[in-house]
Design a protein around this motif. Sequence first.
Motif, mmCIF file in Angstrom:
data_model
loop_
_atom_site.group_PDB
_atom_site.id
_atom_site.type_symbol
_atom_site.label_atom_id
_atom_site.label_comp_id
_atom_site.label_asym_id
_atom_site.label_seq_id
_atom_site.Cartn_x
_atom_site.Cartn_y
_atom_site.Cartn_z
ATOM 1 N N GLU A 268 -8.311 4.084 1.790
ATOM 2 C CA GLU A 268 -7.969 3.408 3.770
ATOM 3 C C GLU A 268 -8.593 2.450 3.984
ATOM 4 O OE1 GLU A 268 -11.787 6.813 3.916
ATOM 5 O OE2 GLU A 268 -10.331 6.580 2.252
ATOM 6 N N PHE A 269 -9.427 1.518 2.895
ATOM 7 C CA PHE A 269 -9.805 0.991 3.279
ATOM 8 C C PHE A 269 -9.435 -0.697 2.753
ATOM 9 C CE2 PHE A 269 -13.861 3.282 4.473
ATOM 10 C CZ PHE A 269 -13.790 3.609 5.763
ATOM 11 N N THR A 270 -9.560 -1.496 3.498
ATOM 12 C CA THR A 270 -9.168 -2.499 2.507
ATOM 13 C C THR A 270 -9.883 -3.355 1.615
ATOM 14 O OG1 THR A 270 -10.262 -4.714 4.042
ATOM 15 C CG2 THR A 270 -7.866 -4.150 4.703
ATOM 16 N N ALA A 271 -9.884 -4.659 0.282
ATOM 17 C CA ALA A 271 -10.730 -4.566 -0.618
ATOM 18 C C ALA A 271 -11.606 -4.878 0.603
ATOM 19 C CB ALA A 271 -10.352 -5.617 -0.724
ATOM 20 N N LEU A 272 -11.734 -5.962 1.112
ATOM 21 C CA LEU A 272 -13.183 -6.654 2.537
ATOM 22 C C LEU A 272 -13.993 -5.448 3.084
ATOM 23 C CD1 LEU A 272 -14.540 -8.322 3.674
ATOM 24 C CD2 LEU A 272 -13.165 -8.960 5.671
ATOM 25 N N GLU A 273 -13.142 -4.424 3.027
ATOM 26 C CA GLU A 273 -14.099 -3.095 3.941
ATOM 27 C C GLU A 273 -14.388 -2.367 3.018
ATOM 28 O OE1 GLU A 273 -10.965 -2.448 8.227
ATOM 29 O OE2 GLU A 273 -10.115 -1.535 5.886
ATOM 30 N N ASN A 274 -13.832 -1.968 1.750
ATOM 31 C CA ASN A 274 -14.796 -1.237 0.805
ATOM 32 C C ASN A 274 -15.858 -2.697 -0.201
ATOM 33 O OD1 ASN A 274 -13.486 1.376 -0.673
ATOM 34 N ND2 ASN A 274 -11.941 0.054 -0.222
ATOM 35 N N VAL A 275 -15.670 -3.745 -0.602
ATOM 36 C CA VAL A 275 -16.833 -4.744 -0.345
ATOM 37 C C VAL A 275 -18.162 -4.280 0.509
ATOM 38 C CG1 VAL A 275 -17.911 -6.717 -1.569
ATOM 39 C CG2 VAL A 275 -15.473 -5.956 -1.815
ATOM 40 N N CYS A 276 -17.805 -4.424 1.732
ATOM 41 C CA CYS A 276 -19.380 -4.586 3.006
ATOM 42 C C CYS A 276 -19.394 -3.119 2.898
ATOM 43 C CB CYS A 276 -17.904 -5.081 4.836
ATOM 44 S SG CYS A 276 -17.329 -6.618 3.792
ATOM 45 N N SER B 4 -9.367 -13.218 -3.083
ATOM 46 C CA SER B 4 -9.475 -14.309 -2.110
ATOM 47 C C SER B 4 -8.279 -14.500 -1.263
ATOM 48 C CB SER B 4 -10.305 -16.448 -1.661
ATOM 49 O OG SER B 4 -9.186 -16.319 -2.536
ATOM 50 N N HIS B 5 -6.845 -14.124 -2.048
ATOM 51 C CA HIS B 5 -6.120 -13.382 -1.130
ATOM 52 C C HIS B 5 -5.919 -12.274 -1.305
ATOM 53 C CE1 HIS B 5 -5.294 -13.008 -5.567
ATOM 54 N NE2 HIS B 5 -4.307 -13.523 -6.013
ATOM 55 N N ARG B 6 -6.428 -11.710 -1.287
ATOM 56 C CA ARG B 6 -6.191 -9.604 -1.389
ATOM 57 C C ARG B 6 -7.270 -9.197 -0.331
ATOM 58 N NH1 ARG B 6 -1.932 -9.086 -3.937
ATOM 59 N NH2 ARG B 6 -2.542 -7.235 -5.487
ATOM 60 N N ILE B 7 -8.009 -10.019 -0.086
ATOM 61 C CA ILE B 7 -9.181 -9.065 0.656
ATOM 62 C C ILE B 7 -8.445 -8.252 2.151
ATOM 63 C CG2 ILE B 7 -10.691 -11.299 0.713
ATOM 64 C CD1 ILE B 7 -10.126 -11.784 3.310
ATOM 65 N N ASN B 8 -7.455 -8.316 2.258
ATOM 66 C CA ASN B 8 -6.935 -7.278 3.817
ATOM 67 C C ASN B 8 -5.470 -6.515 2.715
ATOM 68 O OD1 ASN B 8 -8.187 -8.388 5.253
ATOM 69 N ND2 ASN B 8 -6.748 -10.455 5.558
ATOM 70 N N HIS B 9 -5.723 -6.546 1.796
ATOM 71 C CA HIS B 9 -5.620 -5.251 0.500
ATOM 72 C C HIS B 9 -6.121 -3.678 0.477
ATOM 73 C CE1 HIS B 9 -2.692 -9.292 0.241
ATOM 74 N NE2 HIS B 9 -1.762 -7.992 -0.454
ATOM 75 N N LYS B 10 -5.187 -3.305 0.619
ATOM 76 C CA LYS B 10 -5.571 -1.454 0.135
ATOM 77 C C LYS B 10 -5.649 -1.599 -1.371
ATOM 78 C CE LYS B 10 -4.854 -0.119 4.578
ATOM 79 N NZ LYS B 10 -4.964 1.630 5.912
ATOM 80 N N PRO B 11 -6.302 -0.342 -1.766
ATOM 81 C CA PRO B 11 -6.711 -0.658 -3.301
ATOM 82 C C PRO B 11 -5.485 -0.125 -3.734
ATOM 83 C CG PRO B 11 -8.795 0.808 -2.300
ATOM 84 C CD PRO B 11 -7.823 0.292 -1.120
ATOM 85 N N ASN B 12 -4.469 0.525 -3.121
ATOM 86 C CA ASN B 12 -2.924 1.207 -4.004
ATOM 87 C C ASN B 12 -1.992 -0.325 -4.029
ATOM 88 O OD1 ASN B 12 -2.084 1.125 -1.673
ATOM 89 N ND2 ASN B 12 -1.773 3.113 -1.282
ATOM 90 N N GLU B 13 -2.748 -1.215 -3.221
ATOM 91 C CA GLU B 13 -2.170 -2.801 -3.612
ATOM 92 C C GLU B 13 -2.248 -3.790 -4.308
ATOM 93 O OE1 GLU B 13 -0.286 -2.826 1.079
ATOM 94 O OE2 GLU B 13 -2.286 -3.018 1.028
ATOM 95 N N LEU B 14 -2.895 -2.904 -5.190
ATOM 96 C CA LEU B 14 -3.919 -4.189 -6.109
ATOM 97 C C LEU B 14 -4.005 -3.271 -7.765
ATOM 98 C CD1 LEU B 14 -7.512 -4.186 -4.986
ATOM 99 C CD2 LEU B 14 -5.456 -6.197 -4.315
ATOM 100 N N SER B 15 -4.177 -4.566 -8.648
ATOM 101 C CA SER B 15 -3.581 -4.137 -10.511
ATOM 102 C C SER B 15 -5.325 -3.048 -10.010
ATOM 103 C CB SER B 15 -3.284 -5.202 -10.381
ATOM 104 O OG SER B 15 -4.886 -5.656 -10.673
ATOM 105 N N GLY B 16 -5.193 -2.892 -11.343
ATOM 106 C CA GLY B 16 -6.560 -2.210 -12.244
ATOM 107 C C GLY B 16 -7.738 -3.139 -12.024
ATOM 108 N N GLY B 17 -7.259 -3.964 -12.609
ATOM 109 C CA GLY B 17 -8.380 -5.433 -13.020
ATOM 110 C C GLY B 17 -8.463 -5.938 -11.562
ATOM 111 N N GLN C 216 -11.176 -2.855 -10.073
ATOM 112 C CA GLN C 216 -12.683 -3.018 -11.072
ATOM 113 C C GLN C 216 -13.705 -4.742 -10.353
ATOM 114 O OE1 GLN C 216 -14.541 -1.364 -11.725
ATOM 115 N NE2 GLN C 216 -14.225 -0.617 -13.851
ATOM 116 N N ARG C 217 -12.612 -5.566 -9.912
ATOM 117 C CA ARG C 217 -13.377 -6.620 -9.399
ATOM 118 C C ARG C 217 -13.464 -6.835 -7.968
ATOM 119 N NH1 ARG C 217 -10.134 -11.739 -10.015
ATOM 120 N NH2 ARG C 217 -8.205 -10.188 -10.704
ATOM 121 N N VAL C 218 -12.752 -5.598 -7.131
ATOM 122 C CA VAL C 218 -13.763 -5.502 -6.082
ATOM 123 C C VAL C 218 -14.346 -4.932 -6.436
ATOM 124 C CG1 VAL C 218 -13.110 -4.198 -3.961
ATOM 125 C CG2 VAL C 218 -10.880 -5.693 -4.937
#
Length: 219
Positions: A96-104, A131-144, A147-149
Amino acid sequence: MIIANNLHKKYDELHVLKGVSLHIKKGEIVSIVGASGAGKTTLLQILGTLDLPSKEASTSLVINGEDILNMKDKAMSQFRNLNLGFIFQFHQLLPEFTALENVCIPGFIAKRNKKDVEDEAKKLLDFLGLSHRINHKPNELSGGEQQRVAVARALINKPAVIFADEPSGNLDTNTAENLHQLFFKLRDEFGQTFVIVTHNEELANMADRKLVMVDGNIV
């Protein structure tokens, strides 16, 4: 950085760790390999303070100068949050959280200043090419990307040690190779110590040292 002596782990009649001792230096990348059931993940969980060893007279565990086994639960949780980072085979991002929120999240748990944590998270995600994916949620990101998040999340509190359990086990060959190279780049950039459990022989052989586990001990 990590000094462990005589670590045992018993589950009733099952003796998983049988007196493991090891010394890992600051800034070292160490891989731990062995057949399934050899005790690799159990050892990693104990070194990472996620589990405790069975009580034996001469058992001890010192990480970054701190006597872990004499800590109370609250102190150990705080130590883990501030000093240790974790990367797992399954990234375990909160959907439910964005990449940025997960990292924080670990930074917020540590009660650090919100803006400082977010600024640091943005720097890490930029360093990792996200940097261009910080507001994307996990289901909008590739597996790699996921894992980088997870790697950025592990780094947010500038931990002394990163523990990784089959970090590339769920990735395709090319993405896995990129992740392996990233660990060395991070060590060179931030000076972290890495302890990596892996079945990936290429990653294991890249490490400064490869420890082989057989039947509950290092051989």
